[in-house]
Design a protein around this motif. Structure first.
Motif, PDB file in Angstrom:
ATOM      1  N   ILE A   1      11.917 -11.118   1.401  1.00  0.00           N
ATOM      2  CA  ILE A   1      10.535 -11.575   1.541  1.00  0.00           C
ATOM      3  C   ILE A   1       9.678 -10.487   2.193  1.00  0.00           C
ATOM      4  N   ALA A   2      10.197  -9.898   3.264  1.00  0.00           N
ATOM      5  CA  ALA A   2       9.453  -8.841   3.954  1.00  0.00           C
ATOM      6  C   ALA A   2       9.236  -7.642   3.032  1.00  0.00           C
ATOM      7  N   THR A   3      10.257  -7.258   2.280  1.00  0.00           N
ATOM      8  CA  THR A   3      10.142  -6.119   1.364  1.00  0.00           C
ATOM      9  C   THR A   3       9.114  -6.398   0.276  1.00  0.00           C
ATOM     10  N   ALA A   4       9.079  -7.624  -0.204  1.00  0.00           N
ATOM     11  CA  ALA A   4       8.115  -7.983  -1.251  1.00  0.00           C
ATOM     12  C   ALA A   4       6.675  -7.841  -0.763  1.00  0.00           C
TER      13      ALA A   4
ATOM     14  N   ALA B   1       1.665 -14.531   7.887  1.00  0.00           N
ATOM     15  CA  ALA B   1       0.333 -14.390   7.285  1.00  0.00           C
ATOM     16  C   ALA B   1      -0.633 -13.567   8.132  1.00  0.00           C
ATOM     17  N   HIS B   2      -0.651 -13.790   9.441  1.00  0.00           N
ATOM     18  CA  HIS B   2      -1.627 -13.096  10.287  1.00  0.00           C
ATOM     19  C   HIS B   2      -1.302 -11.617  10.472  1.00  0.00           C
ATOM     20  N   ARG B   3      -0.108 -11.193  10.052  1.00  0.00           N
ATOM     21  CA  ARG B   3       0.298  -9.792  10.200  1.00  0.00           C
ATOM     22  C   ARG B   3      -0.061  -8.959   8.976  1.00  0.00           C
ATOM     23  N   LEU B   4      -0.332  -9.593   7.857  1.00  0.00           N
ATOM     24  CA  LEU B   4      -0.590  -8.882   6.610  1.00  0.00           C
ATOM     25  C   LEU B   4      -2.046  -8.432   6.542  1.00  0.00           C
ATOM     26  N   VAL B   5      -2.259  -7.247   5.978  1.00  0.00           N
ATOM     27  CA  VAL B   5      -3.621  -6.709   5.828  1.00  0.00           C
ATOM     28  C   VAL B   5      -3.927  -6.596   4.339  1.00  0.00           C
ATOM     29  N   LEU B   6      -4.931  -7.348   3.894  1.00  0.00           N
ATOM     30  CA  LEU B   6      -5.314  -7.348   2.488  1.00  0.00           C
ATOM     31  C   LEU B   6      -6.089  -6.093   2.131  1.00  0.00           C
ATOM     32  N   LYS B   7      -5.974  -5.661   0.892  1.00  0.00           N
ATOM     33  CA  LYS B   7      -6.833  -4.599   0.394  1.00  0.00           C
ATOM     34  C   LYS B   7      -8.256  -5.136   0.243  1.00  0.00           C
TER      35      LYS B   7
ATOM     36  N   LEU C   1      -1.850  -6.003  -1.039  1.00  0.00           N
ATOM     37  CA  LEU C   1      -1.801  -5.774   0.400  1.00  0.00           C
ATOM     38  C   LEU C   1      -1.856  -4.288   0.733  1.00  0.00           C
ATOM     39  N   ASP C   2      -2.589  -3.974   1.799  1.00  0.00           N
ATOM     40  CA  ASP C   2      -2.588  -2.625   2.353  1.00  0.00           C
ATOM     41  C   ASP C   2      -1.398  -2.437   3.287  1.00  0.00           C
ATOM     42  N   ILE C   3      -1.119  -3.470   4.080  1.00  0.00           N
ATOM     43  CA  ILE C   3      -0.006  -3.426   5.024  1.00  0.00           C
ATOM     44  C   ILE C   3       0.820  -4.699   4.868  1.00  0.00           C
ATOM     45  N   GLY C   4       2.115  -4.522   4.669  1.00  0.00           N
ATOM     46  CA  GLY C   4       3.002  -5.665   4.553  1.00  0.00           C
ATOM     47  C   GLY C   4       3.646  -6.004   5.885  1.00  0.00           C
ATOM     48  N   ALA C   5       4.694  -6.790   5.837  1.00  0.00           N
ATOM     49  CA  ALA C   5       5.375  -7.239   7.056  1.00  0.00           C
ATOM     50  C   ALA C   5       6.143  -6.086   7.697  1.00  0.00           C
ATOM     51  N   SER C   6       6.006  -5.947   9.007  1.00  0.00           N
ATOM     52  CA  SER C   6       6.707  -4.898   9.758  1.00  0.00           C
ATOM     53  C   SER C   6       8.127  -5.359  10.083  1.00  0.00           C
ATOM     54  N   PRO C   7       8.977  -4.447  10.551  1.00  0.00           N
ATOM     55  CA  PRO C   7      10.303  -4.869  11.026  1.00  0.00           C
ATOM     56  C   PRO C   7      10.199  -5.899  12.156  1.00  0.00           C
TER      57      PRO C   7
ATOM     58  N   GLU D   1      -2.135 -16.004   2.906  1.00  0.00           N
ATOM     59  CA  GLU D   1      -1.311 -17.195   2.678  1.00  0.00           C
ATOM     60  C   GLU D   1      -0.952 -17.345   1.199  1.00  0.00           C
ATOM     61  N   GLU D   2      -1.922 -17.066   0.319  1.00  0.00           N
ATOM     62  CA  GLU D   2      -1.655 -17.168  -1.122  1.00  0.00           C
ATOM     63  C   GLU D   2      -0.647 -16.113  -1.566  1.00  0.00           C
ATOM     64  N   VAL D   3      -0.760 -14.913  -1.010  1.00  0.00           N
ATOM     65  CA  VAL D   3       0.189 -13.858  -1.349  1.00  0.00           C
ATOM     66  C   VAL D   3       1.606 -14.278  -0.964  1.00  0.00           C
ATOM     67  N   LEU D   4       1.752 -14.843   0.233  1.00  0.00           N
ATOM     68  CA  LEU D   4       3.076 -15.274   0.680  1.00  0.00           C
ATOM     69  C   LEU D   4       3.618 -16.413  -0.171  1.00  0.00           C
ATOM     70  N   GLU D   5       2.759 -17.352  -0.543  1.00  0.00           N
ATOM     71  CA  GLU D   5       3.208 -18.457  -1.392  1.00  0.00           C
ATOM     72  C   GLU D   5       3.716 -17.935  -2.729  1.00  0.00           C
ATOM     73  N   ASP D   6       3.028 -16.934  -3.300  1.00  0.00           N
ATOM     74  CA  ASP D   6       3.481 -16.342  -4.568  1.00  0.00           C
ATOM     75  C   ASP D   6       4.839 -15.678  -4.386  1.00  0.00           C
ATOM     76  N   ILE D   7       5.013 -14.974  -3.266  1.00  0.00           N
ATOM     77  CA  ILE D   7       6.287 -14.302  -3.000  1.00  0.00           C
ATOM     78  C   ILE D   7       7.411 -15.324  -2.834  1.00  0.00           C
ATOM     79  N   LEU D   8       7.141 -16.399  -2.095  1.00  0.00           N
ATOM     80  CA  LEU D   8       8.162 -17.427  -1.882  1.00  0.00           C
ATOM     81  C   LEU D   8       8.532 -18.119  -3.189  1.00  0.00           C
ATOM     82  N   ASN D   9       7.571 -18.263  -4.082  1.00  0.00           N
ATOM     83  CA  ASN D   9       7.842 -18.923  -5.372  1.00  0.00           C
ATOM     84  C   ASN D   9       8.626 -18.026  -6.319  1.00  0.00           C
ATOM     85  N   SER D  10       8.570 -16.713  -6.119  1.00  0.00           N
ATOM     86  CA  SER D  10       9.235 -15.792  -7.038  1.00  0.00           C
ATOM     87  C   SER D  10      10.536 -15.212  -6.474  1.00  0.00           C
ATOM     88  N   ALA D  11      10.701 -15.227  -5.167  1.00  0.00           N
ATOM     89  CA  ALA D  11      11.903 -14.630  -4.564  1.00  0.00           C
ATOM     90  C   ALA D  11      13.118 -15.496  -4.847  1.00  0.00           C
ATOM     91  N   PRO D  12      14.224 -14.914  -5.313  1.00  0.00           N
ATOM     92  CA  PRO D  12      15.443 -15.691  -5.548  1.00  0.00           C
ATOM     93  C   PRO D  12      15.941 -16.330  -4.265  1.00  0.00           C
TER      94      PRO D  12
END
Length: 260
Positions: free
Chosen positions: A173-176, A225-231, A183-189, A242-253
């Motif tokens: 999920i974090a890698t996605a 959600a609050h850690r992500l920076v949108l383009k 996104l400009d910035i995704g989830a950090s370690p 939040e929408e970006v994360l929902e899409d990732i959760l729906n597509s991640a195996p």
């Protein structure tokens, strides 16, 4: 605290600090600088910083960042350990933000979870009026647990099992988020670690000693959600984190053999 060249101002500052650090709360513990308005002198004028981290001074913002993760407050070349347990809570007003400054992404990353309270439903609001309409009975508010109880609960949460397959799911999920074109910035370690710990706590609150993928999915948006920076293009087109994360959760195996 930045160095102050004016000796008179510096003298007043040190006098105030001396009085502050000898003050005691009604519980007999030393007050923490993070629990009151920061008051300091800058140049020849007195400035009162607001405890809200996006209204106060840059130094106050650094202290908020420190206690959010390192549980240490720095004042005048001195590091002051925070008491345990210690928690930092922040509120954000969605309107009238003209006098505030947007927190940098690195500081937002220090907060484990962001929740949106919203409005109470009509039944809850009626109940509020019946019980609190005339006054708020602060004298009836009692502690429901002790600090030791919280520390023990934290220890029990750390013992909740999280399998390698669920770990892989969290990392996926974090890698996605880091590879998402919106996104400009995704989830950090640090965000990955936060999702790991929050998933354990969520499972424990549900009465289990192991984490499932559903626990991760349930807590993912509040933690990330609050850690992500949108383009810029994403923001202007109305896309939310939040929408970006929902899409990732729906597509991640989703792993099924979670005990491995």
């Amino acid at each position: 605290m930045e160095k102050i060249k004016n000796p008179e101002v510096n003298k007043k500052l040190l006098e105030w600090r001396g009085k502050y650090y000898t003050a005691k709360s009604k519980y007999g513990e030393e007050l923490s600088m993070m629990t009151v308005n920061e008051s300091y002198y800058e140049g020849d004028k007195s400035v009162r910083g607001n405890p809200n981290s996006n209204k106060g001074s840059r130094k106050l913002a650094i202290n908020v960042r420190n206690v959010c993760y390192e549980l240490v407050e720095s004042q005048v070349d001195t590091s002051i350990p925070m008491p345990k347990p210690f928690i930092v809570l922040a509120t954000q007003n969605p309107v009238e933000s003209e006098s505030t400054f947007k927190l940098p992404a690195a500081q937002m990353d220090r907060f484990l979870i962001r929740l949106s309270i919203g409005y109470p439903d009509p039944k809850e609001e009626m109940n509020m009026l019946e019980k609190l309409g005339d006054e708020i009975p602060f004298d009836l508010v009692n502690a429901v647990c002790s600090g030791d109880d919280i520390l023990q609960a934290q220890k029990e949460v750390s013992n909740v099992k999280l399998s390698a397959r669920v770990e892989e799911y969290i990392v996926a999920i974090a890698t996605a988020t880091r590879n998402d074109s919106r996104l400009d910035i995704g989830a950090s370690p640090r965000a990955t670690r936060g999702l790991y710990k929050a998933s354990k706590a969520y499972a424990a609150l549900d009465g289990r000693d192991f984490v499932t993928p559903d626990d991760v999915k349930a807590i993912c948006v509040p933690v990330l959600a609050h850690r992500l920076v949108l383009k810029g293009a994403s923001r202007y087109s109305g896309v939310s984190a939040e929408e970006v994360l929902e899409d990732i959760l729906n597509s991640a195996p989703v792993p099924t053999d979670i005990l491995k």
